[in-house]
Design a protein around this motif. Structure first.
Motif, PDB file in Angstrom:
ATOM      1  N   GLN A 286       0.806  -1.222   0.000  1.00 42.82           N
ATOM      2  CA  GLN A 286       0.000   0.000   0.000  1.00 42.82           C
ATOM      3  C   GLN A 286       0.842   1.276   0.000  1.00 42.82           C
ATOM      4  OE1 GLN A 286      -2.487  -0.769   3.450  1.00 42.82           O
ATOM      5  NE2 GLN A 286      -4.007  -1.900   2.223  1.00 42.82           N
ATOM      6  N   SER A 287       2.051   1.179   0.523  1.00 45.93           N
ATOM      7  CA  SER A 287       2.931   2.370   0.569  1.00 45.93           C
ATOM      8  C   SER A 287       4.326   1.966   0.124  1.00 45.93           C
ATOM      9  CB  SER A 287       2.965   2.943   1.994  1.00 45.93           C
ATOM     10  OG  SER A 287       1.678   3.258   2.452  1.00 45.93           O
ATOM     11  N   PRO A 288       4.479   1.674  -1.155  1.00 50.24           N
ATOM     12  CA  PRO A 288       5.755   1.125  -1.638  1.00 50.24           C
ATOM     13  C   PRO A 288       6.936   2.084  -1.543  1.00 50.24           C
ATOM     14  CG  PRO A 288       4.286   1.667  -3.471  1.00 50.24           C
ATOM     15  CD  PRO A 288       3.473   1.818  -2.225  1.00 50.24           C
ATOM     16  N   ASP A 289       6.666   3.371  -1.439  1.00 47.96           N
ATOM     17  CA  ASP A 289       7.775   4.325  -1.414  1.00 47.96           C
ATOM     18  C   ASP A 289       8.299   4.611  -0.008  1.00 47.96           C
ATOM     19  OD1 ASP A 289       7.641   4.592  -4.185  1.00 47.96           O
ATOM     20  OD2 ASP A 289       6.096   6.156  -4.052  1.00 47.96           O
ATOM     21  N   GLU A 290       7.638   4.079   1.001  1.00 49.75           N
ATOM     22  CA  GLU A 290       8.104   4.300   2.369  1.00 49.75           C
ATOM     23  C   GLU A 290       9.364   3.464   2.637  1.00 49.75           C
ATOM     24  OE1 GLU A 290       6.794   6.334   4.763  1.00 49.75           O
ATOM     25  OE2 GLU A 290       5.464   7.112   3.200  1.00 49.75           O
ATOM     26  N   PRO A 291      10.217   3.888   3.562  1.00 51.15           N
ATOM     27  CA  PRO A 291      11.392   3.066   3.923  1.00 51.15           C
ATOM     28  C   PRO A 291      10.974   1.913   4.842  1.00 51.15           C
ATOM     29  CG  PRO A 291      11.350   5.090   5.222  1.00 51.15           C
ATOM     30  CD  PRO A 291      10.210   5.207   4.243  1.00 51.15           C
ATOM     31  N   TYR A 292      11.599   0.771   4.647  1.00 44.96           N
ATOM     32  CA  TYR A 292      11.297  -0.398   5.485  1.00 44.96           C
ATOM     33  C   TYR A 292      12.609  -1.019   5.959  1.00 44.96           C
ATOM     34  CZ  TYR A 292       6.566   0.119   3.805  1.00 44.96           C
ATOM     35  OH  TYR A 292       5.330   0.632   3.533  1.00 44.96           O
ATOM     36  N   PRO A 293      12.584  -1.664   7.134  1.00 45.83           N
ATOM     37  CA  PRO A 293      13.823  -2.259   7.666  1.00 45.83           C
ATOM     38  C   PRO A 293      14.207  -3.505   6.889  1.00 45.83           C
ATOM     39  CG  PRO A 293      11.975  -2.826   9.072  1.00 45.83           C
ATOM     40  CD  PRO A 293      11.448  -1.856   8.041  1.00 45.83           C
ATOM     41  N   ASP A 294      15.498  -3.822   6.919  1.00 44.74           N
ATOM     42  CA  ASP A 294      15.955  -5.065   6.298  1.00 44.74           C
ATOM     43  C   ASP A 294      15.564  -6.284   7.131  1.00 44.74           C
ATOM     44  OD1 ASP A 294      17.134  -3.623   4.257  1.00 44.74           O
ATOM     45  OD2 ASP A 294      19.040  -3.442   5.312  1.00 44.74           O
ATOM     46  N   ALA A 295      15.447  -6.065   8.439  1.00 43.56           N
ATOM     47  CA  ALA A 295      15.134  -7.200   9.313  1.00 43.56           C
ATOM     48  C   ALA A 295      14.322  -6.739  10.516  1.00 43.56           C
ATOM     49  CB  ALA A 295      16.409  -7.873   9.787  1.00 43.56           C
ATOM     50  N   VAL A 296      13.421  -7.604  10.952  1.00 42.64           N
ATOM     51  CA  VAL A 296      12.668  -7.398  12.191  1.00 42.64           C
ATOM     52  C   VAL A 296      12.948  -8.610  13.067  1.00 42.64           C
ATOM     53  CG1 VAL A 296      10.385  -7.171  13.237  1.00 42.64           C
ATOM     54  CG2 VAL A 296      10.871  -6.063  11.041  1.00 42.64           C
ATOM     55  N   TRP A 297      13.470  -8.358  14.267  1.00 41.97           N
ATOM     56  CA  TRP A 297      13.929  -9.440  15.143  1.00 41.97           C
ATOM     57  C   TRP A 297      12.907  -9.738  16.231  1.00 41.97           C
ATOM     58  CZ3 TRP A 297      18.421 -11.994  14.046  1.00 41.97           C
ATOM     59  CH2 TRP A 297      19.253 -11.393  13.102  1.00 41.97           C
ATOM     60  N   PHE A 298      12.818 -11.024  16.562  1.00 43.55           N
ATOM     61  CA  PHE A 298      11.937 -11.448  17.648  1.00 43.55           C
ATOM     62  C   PHE A 298      12.752 -12.186  18.710  1.00 43.55           C
ATOM     63  CE2 PHE A 298       8.893 -10.521  14.446  1.00 43.55           C
ATOM     64  CZ  PHE A 298       7.754 -10.159  15.140  1.00 43.55           C
ATOM     65  N   GLU A 299      12.326 -12.032  19.941  1.00 43.36           N
ATOM     66  CA  GLU A 299      13.026 -12.659  21.060  1.00 43.36           C
ATOM     67  C   GLU A 299      12.460 -14.057  21.331  1.00 43.36           C
ATOM     68  OE1 GLU A 299      15.647 -11.626  23.214  1.00 43.36           O
ATOM     69  OE2 GLU A 299      15.930 -10.324  21.476  1.00 43.36           O
ATOM     70  N   PRO A 300      13.322 -15.039  21.563  1.00 39.78           N
ATOM     71  CA  PRO A 300      12.849 -16.375  21.931  1.00 39.78           C
ATOM     72  C   PRO A 300      12.526 -16.439  23.424  1.00 39.78           C
ATOM     73  CG  PRO A 300      15.222 -16.354  21.898  1.00 39.78           C
ATOM     74  CD  PRO A 300      14.783 -14.967  21.500  1.00 39.78           C
ATOM     75  N   GLU A 301      11.972 -17.572  23.825  1.00 40.10           N
ATOM     76  CA  GLU A 301      11.654 -17.781  25.239  1.00 40.10           C
ATOM     77  C   GLU A 301      11.954 -19.241  25.595  1.00 40.10           C
ATOM     78  OE1 GLU A 301       7.724 -17.778  28.188  1.00 40.10           O
ATOM     79  OE2 GLU A 301       7.588 -17.022  26.131  1.00 40.10           O
TER      80      GLU A 301
END
Length: 357
Positions: A319-334
């Motif tokens: 929907q917003s292809p021109d916006e900047p996006y991160p290369d990675a999104v990290w999640f924490e394990p448990e």
């Protein structure tokens, strides 16, 4: 003028223009409401309810083809996965589906079963069906695609792609510290197969953290998973084979929960007990992990949340292809401690001899 009159006169389905005339609204307003456009937030609830009620009354269906030509968006995405069995993918898919459903997106799911030819062909086949973007799960595409893409458990360096990944260093530290604190020093390890994109990152994290903690990784206690399987068969034969060579270890760190379930069965089938003789720790925290006997100690991945976030990122990119996006999104394990891990028995005999089988 009424919708009923128009329908009966023309003998054709009600159009957007007819519906708008019936409601005494502009076609644009009706379209905005029915397409749940962001602008619809400025329209009163009463008006939106009137529009939906009229659309239902006259069985009005938006002309999706026309809308697609106008907006160049089909509200469909391609989901490329290795397979669709119960376990890791079930958790991820639930998150993906729930978010896409909320946003009015449909998806095509294709499973490549680790076959290079299908990994190569599926992106083009999905683009031929006019998808707006791709979600890949545990899959590395060989070529860059000209559409927005988000990868779950992906470690791709492809420009423009966002990877949704777990912190494997943190996961390895939790698992190995848990076993170390229970007294385990001779630990067997499973290295994931080439078919799983997490394999390399997870193994590198294990090696690094083991050295940091002071655990020696012994080649004779390492299992390289070869099969492209998502059943307990993944872990059963290799652990059974390991036990025929040696029983001089007190714990196994399995590549995933499915393999761990196979490992526990192999341990029991040679007359040993988990966790009394050998502790087992898995990875993922799939649904059955809590209900297996013994209940499985494991590293939990927030699978539902990872799926939801990946779908959200992809829709935003569409929907917003021109916006900047991160290369990675990290999640924490448990770390989830259950019944399959325990302290090393003080009276445990040394078992360096060849075992019976």
């Amino acid at each position: 003028m009424t919708g009923k009159k128009k329908t009966s006169e023309a003998g054709k389905p009600v159009t957007l223009k007819i519906l708008a005339e019936y409601l005494d609204l502009s076609p644009a307003t009706v379209s905005i409401v029915l397409n749940d456009s962001p602008v619809a937030k400025s329209i009163s609830t009463a008006t939106k309810e009137r529009v939906h009620a009229a659309a239902k009354k006259f069985e009005y269906r938006p002309n999706l083809h026309a809308r697609m030509l106008r907006t160049k968006v089909t509200n469909t995405v391609g989901l490329i996965v290795p397979e669709v069995s119960e376990g890791y993918f079930t958790g991820v898919m639930l998150g993906v589906e729930q978010y896409l459903l909320q946003e009015g997106f449909l998806y095509f799911t294709v499973s490549h079963l680790g076959r290079p030819d299908l990994i190569e062909e599926y992106p083009q086949l999905l683009m031929n069906r006019a998808v707006d973007g791709f979600l890949t799960v545990n899959t590395e595409l060989k070529h860059k695609v000209p559409l927005p893409m988000v990868g779950i458990s992906s470690h791709s360096k492809t420009p423009g792609l966002t990877n949704v990944v777990l912190d494997h260093n943190r996961a390895a530290k939790m698992a190995l510290r848990h076993l170390y604190d229970l007294g385990h020093r001779r630990i067997a390890f499973m290295k994931g197969s080439k078919y799983v994109s997490d394999s390399v990152a997870r193994w590198e994290a294990i090696c690094s953290i083991a050295q940091e903690i002071g655990i020696t990784i012994r080649p004779e206690l390492c299992i390289n998973l070869e099969k492209n399987s998502w059943s307990p068969e993944l872990g059963y034969p290799p652990v059974r084979e390991l036990l025929t060579r040696t029983r001089d270890f007190t714990a196994i760190f399995c590549f995933n929960d499915t393999a761990a379930i196979g490992a526990i069965r192999a341990i029991e089938d040679v007359g040993l007990n988990c966790p009394r003789d050998i502790s087992v720790i898995g990875f993922d925290d799939i649904i059955v992990a809590e209900y297996y006997n013994p209940r499985l100690t494991t590293i939990r991945q927030p699978l539902h949340k990872m799926g939801w976030t990946a779908a959200q990122l992809l829709v935003n990119r569409i929907q917003s292809p021109d916006e900047p996006y991160p290369d990675a999104v990290w999640f924490e394990p448990e770390l989830v401690v259950r019944e399959s891990t325990a302290g090393v028995r003080e009276d445990r005999p040394v078992k360096g001899h060849k075992a019976k089988h």
